[in-house]
Structures are given as structure tokens and as C-alpha cells.
Design an enzyme around this catalytic site. Structure first.
Site, mmCIF file in Angstrom:
data_model
loop_
_atom_site.group_PDB
_atom_site.id
_atom_site.type_symbol
_atom_site.label_atom_id
_atom_site.label_comp_id
_atom_site.label_asym_id
_atom_site.label_seq_id
_atom_site.Cartn_x
_atom_site.Cartn_y
_atom_site.Cartn_z
ATOM 1 N N GLU A 133 -5.393 -2.278 5.837
ATOM 2 C CA GLU A 133 -5.771 -3.661 5.454
ATOM 3 C C GLU A 133 -4.674 -4.642 5.897
ATOM 4 O O GLU A 133 -4.968 -5.712 6.437
ATOM 5 C CB GLU A 133 -5.957 -3.682 3.931
ATOM 6 C CG GLU A 133 -6.206 -5.026 3.295
ATOM 7 C CD GLU A 133 -6.231 -4.918 1.755
ATOM 8 O OE1 GLU A 133 -7.017 -4.128 1.204
ATOM 9 O OE2 GLU A 133 -5.440 -5.630 1.098
ATOM 10 N N LYS A 175 -6.206 5.604 -0.852
ATOM 11 C CA LYS A 175 -6.291 4.159 -1.123
ATOM 12 C C LYS A 175 -5.075 3.433 -0.554
ATOM 13 O O LYS A 175 -5.171 2.322 -0.026
ATOM 14 C CB LYS A 175 -6.402 3.901 -2.640
ATOM 15 C CG LYS A 175 -6.306 2.421 -3.035
ATOM 16 C CD LYS A 175 -7.492 1.623 -2.571
ATOM 17 C CE LYS A 175 -7.341 0.136 -2.398
ATOM 18 N NZ LYS A 175 -6.693 -0.669 -3.360
ATOM 19 N N ASN A 182 -4.962 0.442 2.207
ATOM 20 C CA ASN A 182 -4.258 -0.834 2.093
ATOM 21 C C ASN A 182 -3.326 -1.074 3.278
ATOM 22 O O ASN A 182 -3.181 -2.202 3.738
ATOM 23 C CB ASN A 182 -3.472 -0.898 0.782
ATOM 24 C CG ASN A 182 -4.362 -1.247 -0.394
ATOM 25 O OD1 ASN A 182 -5.566 -1.019 -0.351
ATOM 26 N ND2 ASN A 182 -3.790 -1.783 -1.446
HETATM 27 C C1 6PG Z 1 -8.476 -3.737 -2.360
HETATM 28 C C2 6PG Z 1 -7.188 -4.461 -2.119
HETATM 29 C C3 6PG Z 1 -6.443 -4.665 -3.392
HETATM 30 C C4 6PG Z 1 -5.274 -5.644 -3.235
HETATM 31 C C5 6PG Z 1 -4.023 -4.924 -2.759
HETATM 32 C C6 6PG Z 1 -3.246 -5.573 -1.679
HETATM 33 O O1 6PG Z 1 -8.641 -2.746 -1.690
HETATM 34 O O2 6PG Z 1 -9.276 -4.190 -3.164
HETATM 35 O O3 6PG Z 1 -6.395 -3.711 -1.262
HETATM 36 O O4 6PG Z 1 -6.095 -3.446 -3.890
HETATM 37 O O5 6PG Z 1 -5.633 -6.714 -2.481
HETATM 38 O O6 6PG Z 1 -3.266 -4.779 -3.903
HETATM 39 O O7 6PG Z 1 -2.424 -6.526 -2.206
HETATM 40 P P1 6PG Z 1 -1.098 -7.083 -1.549
HETATM 41 O O8 6PG Z 1 -1.507 -7.730 -0.258
HETATM 42 O O9 6PG Z 1 -0.661 -8.081 -2.572
HETATM 43 O O10 6PG Z 1 -0.127 -5.976 -1.369
#
Ligand code: 6PG
Length: 485
Positions: A189, A182, A186
Site C-alpha cells: 500500500e 496484512k 500495507n
Molecule cells: C487498511 C490500511 C489501514 C491503515 C494503515 C496504514 O488496510 O485498511 O492499511 O490499516 O491505513 O494503518 O496507515 P499508515 O499509513 O498511517 O501507516
């Protein structure tokens, strides 16, 4: 009524997971430190399924069938330990504690080991998809023991997102593997969002495309190889007009990006396991620079003589369709950078698998990210295919034929865009660092030989030779002859 699972921590994520479980036919025992929150959930959504109202963790535990499954959804860090400590005396051998928050994988490893000694299962579960996903079907990445997955897997698979009928949930590996996967999700992401931001900035600064126009561009891009949730929502954010001023909302939002830490952890772990996740690290640093607003304000004054303002696309591309050509170049640069970022993320998973003894199945991991999560994208299908045949799995995704072909196709555009960014002073840290990563990997000789020479000169750190085995040192301060160590 005995419950199938208990959920403690009923803020929005916990509440939505509890509702998702109940909507799927499970009896869910509810607990929250303040009972008011439990009651409010029951008042609003009690009709959605079978819930058991409890006022204490002891009551929650008592209401559960065995092996007991208690899902914790509290803030990562000390609050997780506090709940575990409170649960410990209440549970019995074989019971399962599930941490579905964004916990740091090392903490999950520590907790799993400690609870295993007491005969309990501790399952760190990565959950992605935000509030919406938690309610309607998230992507779920469970770690912990295989045995615990027997008791827990079917439930999680039932509430997970589905991609063409397959659940986006599968056991990924022991102890902290779920939270690690996970975390890498991120990190990717962060990089996905950063490359979208760079594309937007370049198209605005160098081609004068206003946010509303770009909403159309991103909508169009969402029908290409770039198709993904984040590209889709970029259109929505860019076309949003601010109610108060009538300006594009993106122009009134403060340009300083926050973070909760998972991207930072990914970059740190990349350094620790020796996997160069440059795109992820650059994305984290890009957020840090964005947060230095005062410094940026001062610096923009000090260097105001630099290049500023919109450069017309015609200056960059002499033909008639300059703007269109530039936009297409940016699309390709974005796609190439995204390919690199995923290649780095999966490379990091490979390195972490060896480091922590996890048998991470990269194909399965790609499959979990196809729906429900924030980075869901058509590209995940391509990645799955790259890992289809076990004997032919590429060492690095860049070597998968689909990646190699796409990068070759994008390369000229990618170089033009990075060159334009540098020439006209638009920061594009991930576009450029992903290109540098690509160029470094494809180079059979790097200047690291000189680094080794310098290290040997000032610190006798020794070096190896290309033409014979062994470790060598040059007597730099003496007669400069070489000795074998
Ligand atoms: C998800 C997201 C979620 C959240 C993260 C990132 O997969 O649903 O990643 O977990 O948006 O915490 O947050 P930040 O950008 O605040 O680090």
C-alpha cells in the site's frame, strides 16, 4: 440471550466490525472501557441487529456461547496485552481470542504461543479496508491454528468483502501469519501510493499538468491495467478544490506524510528474511524525507542553482503530441514499478513462509486482496493466474509470462521516465529503484564479486570461485597467492 461473539474496543473500527457482524445475523456482545461508547453505539445502531450490552469483560465473557469468541479491537501494543491479561482468568480451554488490529506479527507469535500453553486459541487477524470496509466488508487475513478457524472462519467469511461471490477471507497460516500478510499488504500500500505520487509529481513538474487536469488522467488510467481503488481515489483527491482558498486541496495540504509503522515493519522484515523489498523500503524512506521539512527548506535554498520549475514536455519529446506521449510513458513507468513492488511483496511472503514455517498459499493471498482492501486492483487477478498451476508457479512474479510481457512492453517508457526524472531533478525513488531491481535481477553477473574481493582483502572474509567448489582466501598482505580454506 447468549451471544455468538464478543467485541471489546468500540472505537470506529471495532464498532463497525461489531455492526457488520450483527447485520449478518450474529448476536454480538459489546464491551468498551467507557460504557458511554457502548451506549452510543446501541442508541445509534442498536436496531441493526442483536446486540448484548455489557459493562465489564467478565459480563462480556459470561454472555458468550462456547467456544467463546472474543474479538479485541484496541490500539496495537501494550493495550492488547492488557486486555488479554484481563480476559485470561475469565476464559476456558478452547476459547478464542481474536486480535483484529494492526499488531506486529512477532507480538502475535509470542501471544499465540503463550495462550496455546494455556489451552486457548489466539488468532491474529489482518483486516483491511478502513472504516468503510470494516462496516460493509473488509478483506480479512486470519492466522492462528487451523482448529480455531473451524469455529471462527464461517463468521469471518460472512462479514468479509466478496469478489464475484467469493469471500475475501481465508486462513493464511499459523500464529502470526495473518498479521504478517496484512503487514505486507500495507507495505505494498505504501509503495502503491508512492508510485502514484511520483507519477503526479513528474506530470506536474515536467509536463505542467495541474491537479484538476491530472484528475482526468487518473480517471482514464483507471480504465487500463492500472485499475485499482487507489488510482480511483487519486482522481477524487486531485480534483478537490480547497473551500478556503479556491486552490487545489493538494496544494494546501502539508507535504509531510505520516505513518503508523506497518510500512516500516515490512521494510525491516524484508531485511531480516533476506528479501530485497526495495520499493517498499524506498516508500517508507520517502515518507521520512517528506517529514524533514525544515531540512528540505534549507537545502532547497542551498541548492537553488539546481533545476527548478516546470520543464516543458516538448523539451523531452520533440514530436507534436509531446504531453500525451509523456503522460503515457509515465503511466507505463507507474505500472512497471507497481509490478515490481508486487513481485517483491510476494517474494517476501515466500521468504517469510520458509523462515517462520508457514505454508503461505500465494494464490489465496492474492485472492483475498481483490476486494475490500486498500490495494484492491485488477492486477491481483493477474497474480492469481500466475499462481494457478502449482507446478508452474514462478520463483519470482517477474518470471510469470504476464509480468514478463508487460515489463517488456513498458521498459522503454520506464527508462525514459527515470532518465527524465534524473536529468531534470525530480525525485522518483520508487520508479528508479524498481528499475534498478529489475536490472539487477536480469543481470547474470553483478559487481558483488568485487565486494567479495574487498571483504576478503580487509577482513579475510573468504570467497567462492565460479570454476571450482570450496572456500578461498588470497594472502593479500603476503605474496598474494590463493589458499583454500
Ligand atoms: C487498511 C490500511 C489501514 C491503515 C494503515 C496504514 O488496510 O485498511 O492499511 O490499516 O491505513 O494503518 O496507515 P499508515 O499509513 O498511517 O501507516
Amino acid at each position: 440471550m447468549s451471544a455468538d461473539i464478543g467485541v471489546t474496543g468500540l472505537a470506529v473500527m471495532g464498532a463497525n466490525l461489531a455492526r457488520n457482524l450483527a447485520r449478518n445475523g450474529y448476536t454480538v456482545a459489546l464491551h468498551n472501557r467507557s460504557v458511554a461508547r457502548t451506549d452510543s453505539l446501541l442508541n445509534s445502531y442498536g436496531h441493526e441487529g442483536n446486540f448484548v450490552r455489557t459493562e465489564s469483560l467478565a459480563e462480556l465473557v459470561q454472555s458468550l456461547e462456547r467456544p467463546r469468541r472474543v474479538l479485541i479491537m484496541v490500539k496495537a501494543g501494550a493495550p492488547v496485552d492488557a486486555v488479554i491479561d484481563e480476559l485470561l482468568p475469565l476464559l476456558e480451554e478452547g476459547d478464542i481470542i481474536i486480535d483484529a488490529g494492526n499488531s506486529f506479527y512477532e507480538e502475535t507469535r509470542r501471544r499465540e504461543a503463550a495462550l496455546r500453553e494455556k489451552g486457548l486459541h489466539f488468532v491474529g487477524v489482518g483486516v483491511s479496508g478502513g472504516e468503510e470496509g470494516a462496516l460493509n466488508g473488509p478483506s480479512i487475513m486470519p492466522g492462528g491454528s487451523r482448529e480455531s478457524y473451524q469455529a471462527l472462519g464461517p463468521m469471518l467469511e460472512k462479514i468479509a468483502a466478496e469478489y464475484h461471490g467469493e469471500p475475501c477471507c481465508a486462513w493464511v497460516g499459523t500464529d502470526g501469519a495473518g498479521h504478517y500478510v496484512k503487514m505486507v499488504h500495507n507495505g505494498i500500500e505504501y509503495a502503491d501510493m508512492q508510485v502514484i505520487g511520483e507519477a503526479y509529481d513528474l506530470m506536474r513538474s515536467l509536463a505542467g499538468l495541474e491537479p484538476a487536469q491530472q484528475a482526468g488522467v487518473f480517471r482514464e488510467w483507471n480504465t487500463t491495467d492500472l485499475a485499482s481503488y487507489l488510482i480511483e481515489i487519486t482522481s477524487a483527491v486531485l480534483e478537490q478544490e480547497d473551500e478556503l482558498t479556491g486552490r487545489p486541496l493538494v496544494d494546501v495540504i502539508v507535504d509531510s506524510a505520516g505513518q503508523k509503522g506497518t510500512g516500516r515493519w515490512t521494510a525491516i522484515s524484508g531485511l531480516e528474511v533476506g528479501s530485497p523489498v526495495t520499493t517498499i523500503a524506498e516508500s517508507v524512506f520517502a515518507r521520512s524525507i517528506s517529514s524533514q521539512r525544515e531540512l528540505r527548506a534549507e537545502t532547497s535554498q542551498a541548492f537553488s542553482a539546481g533545476i527548478n520549475g516546470v520543464v516543458s514536455a516538448e523539451e523531452l519529446y520533440s514530436e507534436q503530441d509531446a504531453q500525451q506521449d509523456f503522460v503515457e510513458d509515465v503511466r507505463k513507468a507507474l505500472y512497471a514499478s507497481k509490478l515490481v513492488s508486487y513481485a517483491q511483496g510476494f517474494d517476501m511472503l515466500t521468504a517469510a513462509g520458509s523462515e517462520f514455517g508457514w505454508e503461505l498459499d500465494l494464490r489465496t493471498i492474492a485472492s483475498l486482496w481483490r476486494a475490500g482492501c486498500i490495494i484492491r486492483a485488477d492486477l491481483l487477478d493477474t497474480i492469481m493466474k500466475a499462481y494457478e498451476v502449482p507446478q508452474e508457479r514462478p520463483k519470482n512474479l517477474l518470471l510469470a509470462p504476464a509480468f514478463t510481457e508487460a515489463l517488456n512492453e513498458c521498459l522503454p517508457a520506464w527508462r525514459r521516465v527515470v532518465a527524465a526524472a534524473a536529468t531534470y531533478g525530480v525525485p522518483a525513488p520508487v520508479f528508479s529503484s524498481s528499475l534498478a531491481y529489475y536490472d539487477s535481477l536480469r543481470r547474470d553477473r553483478l559487481p558483488a564479486s568485487l565486494t567479495q574481493g574487498l571483504r576478503d582483502y580487509f577482513g579475510a572474509h573468504t570467497y567462492e570461485r565460479v570454476d571450482k567448489p570450496g572456500t578461498f582466501h588470497t594472502r593479500w598482505s603476503e605474496d598474494r597467492s590463493e589458499m583454500e580454506m
